[in-house]
Design a protein around this motif. Sequence first.
Motif, PDB file in Angstrom:
ATOM      1  N   THR A 162      72.528  27.297  24.424  1.00 32.87           N
ATOM      2  CA  THR A 162      71.984  27.838  23.182  1.00 32.87           C
ATOM      3  C   THR A 162      73.090  28.336  22.268  1.00 32.87           C
ATOM      4  OG1 THR A 162      69.976  28.508  24.352  1.00 32.87           O
ATOM      5  CG2 THR A 162      70.398  29.542  22.232  1.00 32.87           C
ATOM      6  N   VAL A 163      74.068  29.038  22.872  1.00 32.93           N
ATOM      7  CA  VAL A 163      75.190  29.547  22.078  1.00 32.93           C
ATOM      8  C   VAL A 163      75.998  28.413  21.476  1.00 32.93           C
ATOM      9  CG1 VAL A 163      77.348  30.822  22.189  1.00 32.93           C
ATOM     10  CG2 VAL A 163      75.328  31.710  23.342  1.00 32.93           C
ATOM     11  N   ALA A 164      76.209  27.347  22.295  1.00 33.58           N
ATOM     12  CA  ALA A 164      76.985  26.208  21.798  1.00 33.58           C
ATOM     13  C   ALA A 164      76.271  25.541  20.633  1.00 33.58           C
ATOM     14  CB  ALA A 164      77.221  25.209  22.925  1.00 33.58           C
ATOM     15  N   LYS A 165      74.951  25.340  20.757  1.00 33.66           N
ATOM     16  CA  LYS A 165      74.204  24.714  19.678  1.00 33.66           C
ATOM     17  C   LYS A 165      74.218  25.588  18.432  1.00 33.66           C
ATOM     18  CE  LYS A 165      71.058  21.988  22.526  1.00 33.66           C
ATOM     19  NZ  LYS A 165      69.636  21.787  22.923  1.00 33.66           N
ATOM     20  N   LYS A 166      74.066  26.884  18.629  1.00 34.73           N
ATOM     21  CA  LYS A 166      74.059  27.810  17.502  1.00 34.73           C
ATOM     22  C   LYS A 166      75.415  27.818  16.808  1.00 34.73           C
ATOM     23  CE  LYS A 166      73.064  32.595  16.261  1.00 34.73           C
ATOM     24  NZ  LYS A 166      72.651  33.932  16.762  1.00 34.73           N
ATOM     25  N   SER A 167      76.489  27.812  17.644  1.00 31.08           N
ATOM     26  CA  SER A 167      77.835  27.820  17.076  1.00 31.08           C
ATOM     27  C   SER A 167      78.102  26.569  16.251  1.00 31.08           C
ATOM     28  CB  SER A 167      78.867  27.946  18.198  1.00 31.08           C
ATOM     29  OG  SER A 167      80.160  27.857  17.675  1.00 31.08           O
ATOM     30  N   SER A 168      77.602  25.429  16.761  1.00 26.14           N
ATOM     31  CA  SER A 168      77.845  24.171  16.064  1.00 26.14           C
ATOM     32  C   SER A 168      77.017  24.054  14.800  1.00 26.14           C
ATOM     33  CB  SER A 168      77.547  23.008  17.012  1.00 26.14           C
ATOM     34  OG  SER A 168      77.689  21.784  16.343  1.00 26.14           O
ATOM     35  N   SER A 169      75.786  24.496  14.846  1.00 25.34           N
ATOM     36  CA  SER A 169      74.892  24.333  13.705  1.00 25.34           C
ATOM     37  C   SER A 169      75.104  25.388  12.629  1.00 25.34           C
ATOM     38  CB  SER A 169      73.430  24.371  14.188  1.00 25.34           C
ATOM     39  OG  SER A 169      73.156  25.619  14.809  1.00 25.34           O
ATOM     40  N   ASP A 170      75.484  26.602  13.050  1.00 21.99           N
ATOM     41  CA  ASP A 170      75.636  27.695  12.092  1.00 21.99           C
ATOM     42  C   ASP A 170      77.029  27.792  11.501  1.00 21.99           C
ATOM     43  OD1 ASP A 170      73.061  28.217  12.719  1.00 21.99           O
ATOM     44  OD2 ASP A 170      73.464  29.965  13.988  1.00 21.99           O
ATOM     45  N   ALA A 171      77.999  27.031  12.071  1.00 22.40           N
ATOM     46  CA  ALA A 171      79.377  27.136  11.582  1.00 22.40           C
ATOM     47  C   ALA A 171      79.494  26.552  10.178  1.00 22.40           C
ATOM     48  CB  ALA A 171      80.329  26.431  12.532  1.00 22.40           C
ATOM     49  N   SER A 172      80.320  27.179   9.420  1.00 22.71           N
ATOM     50  CA  SER A 172      80.582  26.678   8.067  1.00 22.71           C
ATOM     51  C   SER A 172      81.530  25.481   8.137  1.00 22.71           C
ATOM     52  CB  SER A 172      81.199  27.796   7.225  1.00 22.71           C
ATOM     53  OG  SER A 172      82.462  28.161   7.760  1.00 22.71           O
ATOM     54  N   PRO A 173      81.615  24.706   7.084  1.00 16.99           N
ATOM     55  CA  PRO A 173      82.549  23.564   7.092  1.00 16.99           C
ATOM     56  C   PRO A 173      83.979  23.969   7.428  1.00 16.99           C
ATOM     57  CG  PRO A 173      81.059  23.398   5.224  1.00 16.99           C
ATOM     58  CD  PRO A 173      80.790  24.730   5.849  1.00 16.99           C
TER      59      PRO A 173
ATOM     60  N   ARG B 132      84.148  24.567  11.147  1.00 18.85           N
ATOM     61  CA  ARG B 132      84.118  23.306  11.900  1.00 18.85           C
ATOM     62  C   ARG B 132      85.462  22.578  11.810  1.00 18.85           C
ATOM     63  NH1 ARG B 132      78.650  23.032   9.954  1.00 18.85           N
ATOM     64  NH2 ARG B 132      79.292  21.725   8.184  1.00 18.85           N
ATOM     65  N   ASP B 133      86.077  22.644  10.654  1.00 18.22           N
ATOM     66  CA  ASP B 133      87.394  22.021  10.507  1.00 18.22           C
ATOM     67  C   ASP B 133      88.421  22.722  11.396  1.00 18.22           C
ATOM     68  OD1 ASP B 133      86.354  20.257   8.709  1.00 18.22           O
ATOM     69  OD2 ASP B 133      87.012  21.379   6.929  1.00 18.22           O
ATOM     70  N   LYS B 134      88.292  24.030  11.491  1.00 20.16           N
ATOM     71  CA  LYS B 134      89.215  24.790  12.332  1.00 20.16           C
ATOM     72  C   LYS B 134      89.046  24.418  13.801  1.00 20.16           C
ATOM     73  CE  LYS B 134      90.656  29.533  13.330  1.00 20.16           C
ATOM     74  NZ  LYS B 134      90.415  30.985  13.058  1.00 20.16           N
ATOM     75  N   GLU B 135      87.788  24.280  14.222  1.00 22.65           N
ATOM     76  CA  GLU B 135      87.521  23.897  15.617  1.00 22.65           C
ATOM     77  C   GLU B 135      88.047  22.494  15.896  1.00 22.65           C
ATOM     78  OE1 GLU B 135      83.368  24.254  16.272  1.00 22.65           O
ATOM     79  OE2 GLU B 135      83.348  26.446  16.152  1.00 22.65           O
ATOM     80  N   ALA B 136      87.861  21.595  14.955  1.00 22.71           N
ATOM     81  CA  ALA B 136      88.358  20.226  15.135  1.00 22.71           C
ATOM     82  C   ALA B 136      89.879  20.218  15.223  1.00 22.71           C
ATOM     83  CB  ALA B 136      87.881  19.345  13.990  1.00 22.71           C
ATOM     84  N   GLY B 137      90.517  21.046  14.404  1.00 19.72           N
ATOM     85  CA  GLY B 137      91.975  21.115  14.440  1.00 19.72           C
ATOM     86  C   GLY B 137      92.482  21.659  15.760  1.00 19.72           C
TER      87      GLY B 137
END
Length: 256
Positions: free
Chosen positions: A116-127, A130-135
């Motif tokens: 649930t936390v992972a889905k929330k983190s992925s869906s609620d993250a700002s662009p 998300r770019d920071k996580e990808a980096g």
Amino acid sequence: MARFCMNCGAKLEADDAFCPSCGHAVEKESQGAPSASQAPQAAATEPVSPVEPPATPQPALPTQGPSATPPSSTSVKGGPNWTAIVAIVAIAVVAAFGIYLYHDNSASAPAQKVETVAKKSSSDASPAERDKEAGAMATISEAYEREAITGLNQGEKDLAALASAINSGQYSKGELLQREKETASAIESRKKKVDAMKQPLEKTVTLTHELFDIQAKRAECMAKGVRGDTNQFAVGGKYYDEFQTKFAAYHDYSKM
């Protein structure tokens, strides 16, 4: 002339066939007067009262005591109380089922929470997030791949040196087997070193393990060839071709 019962002495009428007192049958007398000995005896005999038959004793009624009432099934000392037993079994079954549900929910709760936390983190993250996580993931993958490629290249050098030593004919069997053992041990150490790093995508990790394992199999084939099974050199050659194909696509594959 008066007549008397010969059994009880009661006075009889002339036409009595039975004594009205005792019921004894009266014998008919012959015609004529009774003898002198009979008359005085009859006259002197006093009437005897009829005897009542003894009363039949009635059986005594049972007294009202502890033994008068048959014991019931529930009052017998030591007898099973089926109602209580069934109730206890039912309670035990319900309790066991409750414990099972509790542990099952407890075991699945952490996994559900993480998901649930992972889905929330992925869906609620700002662009930007998300770019920071990808980096960050790209940095992890790059460091992992660099270390893996370095270790695999070193393994290829060690295997090539072992093959050259075998082909030279200058080393004894014992020396060659010792060099093979050292080569296989070095390959395993490099694999563990890479595994100790932060893990990138799962497919990259899987392919890295396959490449290290192929190198270990090639070293084993060389050792078997040194021991006398020369066919294993050809098997090792096939593993070499498989390794080169996968290793050439390793960097591109890890980026997919």
